[in-house]
Design a protein around this motif. Structure first.
Motif, short mmCIF file in Angstrom:
data_model
loop_
_atom_site.label_atom_id
_atom_site.label_comp_id
_atom_site.label_asym_id
_atom_site.label_seq_id
_atom_site.Cartn_x
_atom_site.Cartn_y
_atom_site.Cartn_z
N THR A 15 0.51 -1.44 -0.10
CA THR A 15 -0.16 -0.52 0.11
C THR A 15 1.18 1.18 -0.47
N GLY A 16 1.95 0.92 0.21
CA GLY A 16 2.87 2.09 -0.26
C GLY A 16 3.92 2.69 0.86
N ALA A 17 4.32 1.49 2.34
CA ALA A 17 4.76 2.27 3.39
C ALA A 17 6.36 1.36 2.55
N THR A 18 7.24 1.90 3.30
CA THR A 18 8.41 2.13 2.95
C THR A 18 9.11 1.08 3.79
N PRO A 19 10.41 0.34 3.87
CA PRO A 19 10.60 -0.25 4.43
C PRO A 19 11.39 0.13 5.64
N GLU A 20 11.78 1.09 5.41
CA GLU A 20 12.79 2.64 6.72
C GLU A 20 11.56 2.31 7.84
N ALA A 21 10.10 2.77 6.81
CA ALA A 21 9.01 2.76 7.71
C ALA A 21 8.05 1.21 8.52
N GLU A 53 -1.48 1.74 10.71
CA GLU A 53 -1.30 2.76 10.06
C GLU A 53 0.02 3.71 9.37
N LEU A 54 0.19 2.38 9.06
CA LEU A 54 1.57 2.57 8.10
C LEU A 54 0.71 2.57 6.27
N GLU A 55 -0.03 1.55 6.38
CA GLU A 55 -1.01 1.27 5.38
C GLU A 55 -2.23 2.17 5.06
N THR A 56 -2.60 3.14 6.15
CA THR A 56 -3.59 4.45 6.40
C THR A 56 -2.52 5.59 5.68
N GLY A 57 -1.51 5.42 6.46
CA GLY A 57 -0.57 6.45 5.90
C GLY A 57 0.30 6.93 4.51
N GLY A 58 0.42 5.68 3.76
CA GLY A 58 0.72 5.02 2.52
C GLY A 58 -0.53 5.28 1.65
N GLU A 59 -1.71 5.23 2.17
CA GLU A 59 -2.97 5.14 0.51
C GLU A 59 -3.26 6.88 1.14
N ASP A 60 -3.28 7.55 1.87
CA ASP A 60 -3.07 9.39 2.05
C ASP A 60 -2.31 9.98 1.32
N ASP A 61 -0.52 9.23 0.78
CA ASP A 61 0.46 9.50 0.35
C ASP A 61 -0.02 9.60 -1.08
#
Length: 584
Positions: A530-536, A574-582
């Motif tokens: 969903t767009g989250a990075t490995p670092e996140a 939360e990371l999935e949600t953040g990736g979708e928003d980005d």
């Protein structure tokens, strides 16, 4: 009595001119000090024998007397809790030393005998006629194989020396047989059983990398090869303490004196996690160090497996720890050289493979002569020179074992224990044992195991690539694979023998840890999609706890499992949600 006269002596081997009849593997007494030996070869009017004690002082003309019996050792319930040499002679003051020439195993400790039969009962071979009242596993008095009859006399309950007659049998021919609590058995002859049974359950060791990835079946055979300093002895001591065997037989075959001294010092002080009592109450230690006579080292392996079979015939599950079979093979090589035999690969005798097969094939899950189920599981340590697994002892051993636990020097130097290399090791009873794990509530065990091995294999390939192009240059999916493999190593495969929480891991706890880690890997893959990075993903708080999962998740902690599961879901969501928003 057959006699012979020595005409040549070379170290532990002698040749003698025969007067009378001898047979191969016959026990003999040699010289004026009646040194214990064994006939190993007959050639016309000459015999060749190996002597199990120091042959200093023997000379041509000294006599050799035959016993007419094969080399045998006294077996009995009093063996438990003892520290003995390779021929079951007790070590005085629990320390290693040489014995007076010609001494044999002799134990006169009093044991509490409780009869379990009455006068007039008919007993077959392998039947029980009494039990021993003491702490530890249930010990019984066995009618020796090949003997049966009707009970003529049976002693009342009481304390008796182990060698005292407590029962007499009368067979169909009217011959009387006097039975004590123990009996004598030839070490090179496997004890008979009704039936060998296929394995169904693992011997649970409490070590995650073994139970989950490379299990050994109860009644199975495992090899533990590794170079110096890779942790063979420490791992065997951990297995001896935590495995679910009823009796432990530990044989130090040709090991360095300082290593055996540590074993002899530590074992008597270990607490049995089952009962809280001393572990020695269900342990037999056979110590045969490298400075003891080389022929006795060769015999110690057979002595140990004979002791294990004896307790198996009581309906017990026995684990035999042999440390190490390489030193035993070196003893074979030395004696073979003294005999002038044509050497094989690396100087070992041509019959090395058959001798290893004879030893490992005595491991089994069986139906005993009494009708009970018992087993002997062999874990043989191998010490290949320079860690070379292609040398003869290791390569031949691989043919006869079902589990191969390869210790890796690089992992040991990195303080990663147990230092078992997951891509070199293997287990052949996985399909058989999958049903047992299903009964324990983990139907996905085989799938999880395969996923771990695949992940570790991918890690090895990607690390080679990362050394060339750099880790940051890898695609996100491959960076996540490396992160998940590192998590599996740190959170699951690493296990400290000195941790109060993590030194033992039950199958239930192993299953819970596996489910948590697999759940994180699955949710991390979804978050990456969903767009989250490995670092996140690597920065979520729950990951730090999962890397210390062995310490964070004690036994019997279902609430903690639920909390960690929820934390994985919430933090990665939360990371999935953040990736979708980005993306929007």
């Amino acid at each position: 009595m057959s006699t012979a006269a020595i005409h040549w002596v070379g170290g532990p081997v002698l040749r003698a001119d025969v007067t009378g009849r001898f047979h191969v593997h016959e026990a003999i007494s040699v010289g004026p000090n009646a040194l214990l030996g064994e006939v190993i070869q007959l050639d016309g009017e000459q015999l060749v024998a190996q002597v199990y004690e120091d042959t200093t002082g023997l000379k041509p003309g000294d006599s050799v007397k035959g016993s007419g019996l094969p080399l045998s050792v006294p077996l009995g319930p009093g063996l438990l809790g003892r520290i003995l040499d390779g021929l079951l002679r007790p070590l005085a003051d629990e320390s290693i030393h040489f014995y007076a020439a010609g001494t044999v195993g002799h134990r006169e400790a009093s044991l509490r005998f409780v009869p379990t039969v009455e006068q007039g009962e008919k007993l077959s071979e392998g039947a029980f006629f009494g039990r021993i009242r003491r702490d530890g596993p249930a010990l019984r008095c066995i009618v020796p194989p090949g003997m049966s009859g009707r009970v003529e006399t049976i002693a009342a309950e009481g304390d008796y020396p182990e060698s005292e007659v407590v029962c007499t049998l009368s067979d169909e021919e009217g011959q009387q047989h006097a039975l004590s609590m123990g009996h004598v058995w030839p070490v090179r002859r496997p004890r008979p059983v009704q039936q060998r049974i296929s394995p169904e359950a693992p011997m649970v060791t409490g070590q995650r990398i073994l139970d989950t990835l490379f299990p050994v079946a109860r009644g199975g055979r495992a090899a533990l090869p590794g170079g110096f300093g890779t942790g063979k002895t420490v791992l065997q001591e951990s297995l001896a303490k935590w495995c679910d065997a009823d009796v432990i037989v530990y044989v130090g075959c040709g090991e360095r004196g300082n290593e055996m001294a540590e074993v002899l010092d530590e074992f008597p002080g270990l607490e049995d996690p089952r009962t809280g009592r001393p572990l020695m109450e269900r342990t037999v230690i056979i110590a045969n160090t490298s400075n003891m006579p080389v022929a006795a080292r060769e015999a110690s392996i057979y002595t140990a497996i004979t002791v294990a079979e004896y307790f198996r015939d009581m309906g017990l599950h026995v684990a035999l720890m042999a440390d190490s079979t390489s030193r035993w093979a070196e003893a074979l090589r030395e004696v073979s050289g003294r005999l002038g035999e044509l050497p094989g690969e690396s100087g070992y005798p041509a019959y090395l493979a058959s001798r290893l097969a004879e030893f490992y094939e005595r491991a089994a899950r069986v139906r005993t002569l009494s009708g009970d189920e018992g087993s002997v599981t062999i874990i043989g340590a191998v010490s290949p020179p320079a860690g070379d697994f292609s040398e003869p002892v290791t390569s031949h051993t691989k043919r006869y074992v079902r589990s191969f636990w390869a210790l890796d020097r690089a992992r040991a130097q990195a303080r990663f224990y147990p230092a078992i290399h997951p891509l070199v090791s293997y287990a052949e009873d996985v399909d058989t044992l999958a049903r047992w794990w299903q009964i324990q509530g983990n139907p996905d065990w085989r799938d999880h195991r395969q996923r771990i091995l695949t992940l570790l294999e991918q890690q090895e390939k990607l690390e080679r690539m990362a050394r060339i192009v750099g880790k940051d240059a890898l695609p996100d999916e491959q960076q996540l694979t490396l992160m998940c493999a590192e998590l599996m190593n740190e959170g699951f495969l690493y296990q400290s023998s000195f941790s109060a929480i993590d030194r033992y891991c039950s199958p239930e706890r192993q299953s819970a840890m596996l489910r948590l880690l697999m759940h994180f890997i699955d949710r991390a893959g979804e978050a990456l999609g969903t767009g989250a990075t490995p670092e996140a993903i690597g920065g979520v708080a729950v990951l730090r706890r999962l890397r210390r999962l062995g310490e964070e998740l004690p036994e019997d902690s279902p609430d903690e499992v639920t909390r960690l599961w929820s934390a994985i879901d919430s933090e990665l969501s939360e990371l999935e949600t953040g990736g979708e928003d980005d993306a929007r």
